[in-house]
Scaffold this motif. Structure first.
Motif, PDB file in Angstrom:
ATOM      1  N   GLN A 260       0.837  -1.197   0.000  1.00  0.00           N
ATOM      2  CA  GLN A 260       0.000   0.000   0.000  1.00  0.00           C
ATOM      3  C   GLN A 260       0.876   1.253   0.000  1.00  0.00           C
ATOM      4  OE1 GLN A 260      -2.837   0.234   3.209  1.00  0.00           O
ATOM      5  NE2 GLN A 260      -3.456   2.308   2.696  1.00  0.00           N
ATOM      6  N   PHE A 261       1.951   1.224   0.797  1.00  0.00           N
ATOM      7  CA  PHE A 261       2.856   2.366   0.827  1.00  0.00           C
ATOM      8  C   PHE A 261       3.500   2.591  -0.536  1.00  0.00           C
ATOM      9  CE2 PHE A 261       7.269   3.835   1.146  1.00  0.00           C
ATOM     10  CZ  PHE A 261       7.048   5.112   1.631  1.00  0.00           C
ATOM     11  N   ARG A 262       3.931   1.533  -1.193  1.00  0.00           N
ATOM     12  CA  ARG A 262       4.547   1.684  -2.513  1.00  0.00           C
ATOM     13  C   ARG A 262       3.582   2.367  -3.477  1.00  0.00           C
ATOM     14  NH1 ARG A 262       9.197  -1.268  -3.797  1.00  0.00           N
ATOM     15  NH2 ARG A 262       8.593  -1.051  -5.974  1.00  0.00           N
ATOM     16  N   ARG A 263       2.318   1.966  -3.429  1.00  0.00           N
ATOM     17  CA  ARG A 263       1.331   2.579  -4.327  1.00  0.00           C
ATOM     18  C   ARG A 263       1.140   4.058  -3.993  1.00  0.00           C
ATOM     19  NH1 ARG A 263      -1.371  -2.293  -3.213  1.00  0.00           N
ATOM     20  NH2 ARG A 263      -2.728  -1.211  -1.731  1.00  0.00           N
ATOM     21  N   GLU A 264       0.982   4.358  -2.701  1.00  0.00           N
ATOM     22  CA  GLU A 264       0.732   5.741  -2.295  1.00  0.00           C
ATOM     23  C   GLU A 264       1.923   6.638  -2.620  1.00  0.00           C
ATOM     24  OE1 GLU A 264      -0.109   5.543   1.824  1.00  0.00           O
ATOM     25  OE2 GLU A 264      -1.988   4.429   1.571  1.00  0.00           O
ATOM     26  N   VAL A 271      11.913  -0.861  -8.244  1.00  0.00           N
ATOM     27  CA  VAL A 271      12.743  -0.023  -7.376  1.00  0.00           C
ATOM     28  C   VAL A 271      12.494  -0.437  -5.932  1.00  0.00           C
ATOM     29  CG1 VAL A 271      13.243   2.320  -6.596  1.00  0.00           C
ATOM     30  CG2 VAL A 271      12.699   1.883  -9.002  1.00  0.00           C
ATOM     31  N   ALA A 272      13.566  -0.743  -5.207  1.00  0.00           N
ATOM     32  CA  ALA A 272      13.443  -1.214  -3.830  1.00  0.00           C
ATOM     33  C   ALA A 272      13.214  -0.053  -2.872  1.00  0.00           C
ATOM     34  CB  ALA A 272      14.700  -1.970  -3.417  1.00  0.00           C
ATOM     35  N   LEU A 273      12.514  -0.335  -1.779  1.00  0.00           N
ATOM     36  CA  LEU A 273      12.438   0.629  -0.688  1.00  0.00           C
ATOM     37  C   LEU A 273      13.776   0.660   0.039  1.00  0.00           C
ATOM     38  CD1 LEU A 273       8.905  -0.080   0.852  1.00  0.00           C
ATOM     39  CD2 LEU A 273       9.541   1.497  -0.987  1.00  0.00           C
ATOM     40  N   VAL A 274      14.070   1.785   0.673  1.00  0.00           N
ATOM     41  CA  VAL A 274      15.345   1.924   1.375  1.00  0.00           C
ATOM     42  C   VAL A 274      15.137   1.733   2.867  1.00  0.00           C
ATOM     43  CG1 VAL A 274      16.285   3.475  -0.372  1.00  0.00           C
ATOM     44  CG2 VAL A 274      15.105   4.428   1.608  1.00  0.00           C
ATOM     45  N   GLY A 275      16.234   1.392   3.544  1.00  0.00           N
ATOM     46  CA  GLY A 275      16.190   1.200   4.982  1.00  0.00           C
ATOM     47  C   GLY A 275      15.876  -0.231   5.363  1.00  0.00           C
ATOM     48  N   SER A 276      16.083  -0.529   6.633  1.00  0.00           N
ATOM     49  CA  SER A 276      15.829  -1.871   7.154  1.00  0.00           C
ATOM     50  C   SER A 276      14.887  -1.768   8.345  1.00  0.00           C
ATOM     51  CB  SER A 276      17.148  -2.523   7.590  1.00  0.00           C
ATOM     52  OG  SER A 276      17.770  -1.748   8.608  1.00  0.00           O
ATOM     53  N   GLY A 277      14.338  -2.898   8.735  1.00  0.00           N
ATOM     54  CA  GLY A 277      13.435  -2.929   9.874  1.00  0.00           C
ATOM     55  C   GLY A 277      12.007  -2.631   9.471  1.00  0.00           C
TER      56      GLY A 277
END
Length: 446
Positions: A260-264, A271-277
């Motif tokens: 949902q976050f990727r869409r918003e 493309v990958a999201l950044v950060g871990s956790g």
């Protein structure tokens, strides 16, 4: 049980449409007349809703605030509630980015589009609607204050200084901040934390002037390359912030859905999201650093020359507990430590704002959750926000014994600060009904 049928939906919508029609952009360089007109209309609406002593307060160097109140019953221990919103808005941006004109409220598919529909003229409209439905405010069994700001978007913080200079005038047992948002349409949401921010501009200088790359390239240092190397050190290989000394908090509230976050966020395929956790920690309780602007020659017309000076604007979002000045100092120290080749550095800290932890477990928060459930007929979600509301954090510091409720009628589709900003009309009514239910319950308790 309070429902949105207790709210005059027609007047609620008409109030919001009238507010949206005023391009009240308070940034320098924009006309001041619409800003003043928005203050005047806000004053008029608050008077019509039954508030007394409604005045415009001069804020040095900024647009006026609008303030009104009704005192609690004499001799009672009834609580006082302060309702907050802001009437200033972000610039509309390019006209062709909007499907319909930015300052003409337009309904499409159950949503009302226009600048300020969600951020934050809807906050004014729902306050007014709830107060109208409450009826005789002197018989409500509580004290009511309303403070509507005209400079929230500029982030100058002068209203906070005014409140701190006269704390008794604005003192309340509970602050209801209608500048929040729901996690999704129809999902009532209490915001329990705010990130802070710090903005640092760094200038890297290496040469007295431009010099031909064929003459000096390979030995003379290029300022843009040096700045790029500095920016590259701000994150580790996973994309986590690599600046030492910054607060990082665990998140124990509702989880966030990655897809949902990727869409918003409009993240491109592959493309990958950044950060871990956990995603919620990355967005709500950990720091982020973004290079939001770089001053350097543009590609079009750039010559084959080494660049003598380059500047970047580094924007940090901070954990709710982080001191913003300490964070800015940590970023400056990091840049000094990693800067290559002995380059000359200059820094300007251009903005600072604290975050806040707003609780969520006190009696007012409990009443707010029950009011949301009554207004929306749905379970309540508790979530933090990655954005900052400087006045909210300042109020928490000025009034440490007060409780805070942060909510609003916007949602994940509202596109605040962007083209085609909108609010769901159903949620607008439900948010007003929830506020009405909260005021009724606090009045009964008082």
């Amino acid at each position: 049980m309070t429902t949105d049928t207790d709210i005059d939906q027609g007047r609620l919508r008409a109030d919001l449409e009238a507010l949206v029609a005023l391009p009240s952009v308070a940034f320098p360089g924009f006309p001041t007349e619409p800003v003043r007109a928005a203050a005047d209309l806000t004053e008029e609406l608050l008077r019509e809703a039954g508030l007394e002593d409604v005045v415009q307060i001069d804020v040095p160097g900024a647009a006026p605030a609008v303030f009104g109140q009704v005192a609690p019953p004499a001799g009672s221990d009834a609580p006082t509630v302060l309702l907050y919103a802001h009437y200033d808005v972000q610039p509309a941006g390019p006209e062709d980015a909007w499907t319909t004109p930015a300052f003409t409220a337009t309904e499409r598919d159950g949503r009302l589009y226009g600048r300020g529909t969600a951020d934050d003229k809807c906050g004014i409209a729902l306050h007014v609607a709830a107060l109208r439905a409450l009826g005789d405010l002197r018989a409500a069994g509580l004290g009511i204050k309303v403070l509507v700001e005209g400079e929230e978007e500029t982030g100058e913080g002068t209203l906070s200084t005014l409140v701190a200079a006269d704390p008794d005038r604005f003192r309340a047992d509970a602050f209801v901040i209608a500048d929040g948002s729901n996690v999704a349409t129809g999902t009532p949401t209490l915001t329990t934390s705010l990130r802070g921010f710090a903005v640092v501009e760094v200038t890297v200088s290496t040469l007295r002037d431009f010099v031909h790359s064929g003459v000096a390239g390979g030995a003379a240092p290029d300022a843009l390359v040096a700045l790029s190397r500095i920016i590259a050190t701000l994150h580790d290989e996973d994309g986590d912030v690599a600046v030492a000394g910054l607060d990082r908090l665990p998140w124990d509230g509702d989880a966030l859905d990655e897809e949902q976050f990727r869409r918003e966020a409009g993240v491109l395929d592959g493309v990958a999201l950044v950060g871990s956790g956990p995603l919620a920690e990355r967005l709500l309780t950990r720091p982020s650093v973004t290079a939001v602007g770089i001053d350097a020659p543009t590609v079009r017309g750039a010559g084959n020359a080494l660049i003598p000076s380059a500047r970047a604007k580094l924007s940090m979002r901070l954990a709710p507990t982080q001191d913003p000045r300490a964070a800015a100092d940590a970023l400056v120290a990091h840049v000094r430590a990693v800067a290559p080749w002995g380059v000359q550095l200059a820094f300007e800290i251009s903005a600072l704002a604290p975050g806040a932890l707003l609780g969520g477990e006190g009696p007012v928060a409990t009443a707010a959750a029950a009011a949301l459930e009554a207004g929306y007929a749905a379970p309540v979600s508790r979530i933090g926000t990655g954005g900052a509301i400087p006045l909210c954090a300042d109020l928490a510091a000025i009034y440490p014994d007060a409780e805070f409720v942060l909510w609003g009628a916007g949602d994940d589709r509202s596109r605040i600060h962007a083209a085609d900003e909108s609010v769901d009309l159903g949620d607008l009514g439900r948010a007003a009904a929830a506020e009405l239910a909260l005021l009724r319950s606090l009045g009964t308790a008082g």
